[in-house]
Design an enzyme around this catalytic site. Sequence first.
Site, PDB file in Angstrom:
ATOM      1  NE  ARG A  69      54.896  21.445  39.670  1.00  0.00           N
ATOM      2  CZ  ARG A  69      55.153  20.150  39.377  1.00  0.00           C
ATOM      3  NH1 ARG A  69      54.388  19.651  38.716  1.00  0.00           N
ATOM      4  NH2 ARG A  69      56.353  19.710  39.586  1.00  0.00           N
ATOM      5  CE1 TYR A 122      43.824  44.567  32.540  1.00  0.00           C
ATOM      6  CE2 TYR A 122      44.322  42.103  31.897  1.00  0.00           C
ATOM      7  CZ  TYR A 122      44.773  43.328  32.459  1.00  0.00           C
ATOM      8  OH  TYR A 122      45.807  43.279  33.484  1.00  0.00           O
ATOM      9  CG  ASP A 195      37.380  38.045  32.019  1.00  0.00           C
ATOM     10  OD1 ASP A 195      36.746  38.151  33.147  1.00  0.00           O
ATOM     11  OD2 ASP A 195      38.819  38.470  31.688  1.00  0.00           O
ATOM     12  CE  LYS A 220      41.464  43.110  38.405  1.00  0.00           C
ATOM     13  NZ  LYS A 220      42.351  42.314  37.959  1.00  0.00           N
TER      14      LYS A 220
HETATM   15  C1  LIG Z   1      38.672  41.588  32.851  1.00  0.00           C
HETATM   16  C2  LIG Z   1      39.992  41.226  33.428  1.00  0.00           C
HETATM   17  N1  LIG Z   1      40.335  39.838  32.857  1.00  0.00           N
HETATM   18  C3  LIG Z   1      41.711  39.355  33.402  1.00  0.00           C
HETATM   19  C4  LIG Z   1      42.449  40.134  34.240  1.00  0.00           C
HETATM   20  C5  LIG Z   1      43.866  39.538  34.576  1.00  0.00           C
HETATM   21  O1  LIG Z   1      43.859  39.392  35.780  1.00  0.00           O
HETATM   22  P1  LIG Z   1      45.047  39.162  36.957  1.00  0.00           P
HETATM   23  O2  LIG Z   1      45.562  40.564  37.072  1.00  0.00           O
HETATM   24  O3  LIG Z   1      44.523  38.715  38.042  1.00  0.00           O
HETATM   25  O4  LIG Z   1      46.191  38.528  36.197  1.00  0.00           O
HETATM   26  C6  LIG Z   1      42.263  41.504  34.359  1.00  0.00           C
HETATM   27  C7  LIG Z   1      42.953  42.285  35.133  1.00  0.00           C
HETATM   28  O5  LIG Z   1      42.704  43.528  35.412  1.00  0.00           O
HETATM   29  C8  LIG Z   1      40.697  42.030  33.972  1.00  0.00           C
HETATM   30  O6  LIG Z   1      40.271  43.374  34.421  1.00  0.00           O
END
Ligand SMILES: Cc1ncc(COP(=O)(O)O)c(C=O)c1O
Length: 400
Positions: A69, A122, A195, A220
């Site tokens: 962890r 998001y 992000d 992604k």
């Molecule tokens: C722009 C963006 N940030 C964060 C996330 C969250 O990531 P996760 O699905 O890996 O938890 C997503 C998920 O689609 C996203 O598109």
Amino acid sequence: MAKIDATDGFETLAIHAGQEPDPLTGAVVPPIYQVSTYKQDGVGGLRGGTLHGSGAGPGRWIEGYEYSRTANPTRGALEECLAALECGARALAFASGMAAEDCLLRTVLRPGDHVLIPHDAYGGTFRLFDKMLSAWGVTYHPVRVSDTAAVRDAAAACGAALIWVETPTNPLLSIADISALAEVARAASAMLVVDNTFASPCLQQPLPLGADVVVHSTTKYLGGHSDVVGGALVVADADLGARLAFSQNATGSAGGPFDAWLTLRGIKTLGVRMDRHCYNGSRVADMLSSHPRVAQVYYPGLAAHPGHEVAAKQMSGFGGVVSFRHADGAEAAVEMCGRTRLFTLGESLGGVESLIEHPARMTHASVAGSPLEVPADLVRLSVGIETCDDLLEDLRAALG
Ligand SMILES: Cc1ncc(COP(=O)(O)O)c(C=O)c1O
């Protein structure tokens, strides 16, 4: 001798940073250390490393291993690679993008703080602020992050502690000017978080542009093969990195070794994949722009996109996500999502295979009725790396 040097290019770092041949066996890729605990060289003496500080609070930096962890060699390899790709002082890998976001926000914010978020963030990020952090006393304010003056005014009006930016945004592909917002954040003594999921470090590196923290859903483009969920934080400041590592260990949000290994394997081909995503994405956007059943296309590579100039300044390519509004309305948009042959109906993005989705009823259902609500006739495409003509034909046939 260290394999990586300061002049190495992006693709070299993607393949080699953090990925020295294994010292024990010479294995050329980092092995999957599927292990929970480690034999210690005496009480408090970690194998292969030393422990600095008291171990009781932020600032602890573990060079050896005691428990996975806290630190794991496969995860460590991924973290070192991510730090190199984003030009950061330190990276941390998490079980998901949302786990990374949660760790960051609960480490740097306190009840009573105000945060600016994109007006088209998001849906999961919005839900985290709206349903979790607001109950903890953090107030969020949606703002158009493509409008630097609006961000400056909103930061001053609420005394923002943190400015959260996506660029491009999900799902409307708005573009924020990262270096201009870094100045706004500095003047307001706020932290700037970007992000960078949609661009990936291959197309955009927010830290050298002045951001404090980069967030990724490594699920992604970084992973790239729709086979693993993960997240990451990359920071410019090593002290902040140590505080985040403390929180990650305290709350237990790190990803597992096999997930780290899959992500690292995906990263090796990020450069060549992004080239093809950008090529296919721009051809799809061009085709849709002249299609009679398409009312509007959102893609920062189009000269008509309001953020095109800023995107061209801070990105080396425009990515593979294209959104558009169906000219025949919401039902036609929903029906089209079920009619494609190669574009698979599904959430997520950034994998080698093309995906299609209806944000209002899928990824962004959580923003319904909020100021972040997305148009009901919107379709989002994650354009993969298949043969481009096949993708164009598939979309033309589904549009009818
Ligand atoms: C722009 C963006 N940030 C964060 C996330 C969250 O990531 P996760 O699905 O890996 O938890 C997503 C998920 O689609 C996203 O598109």
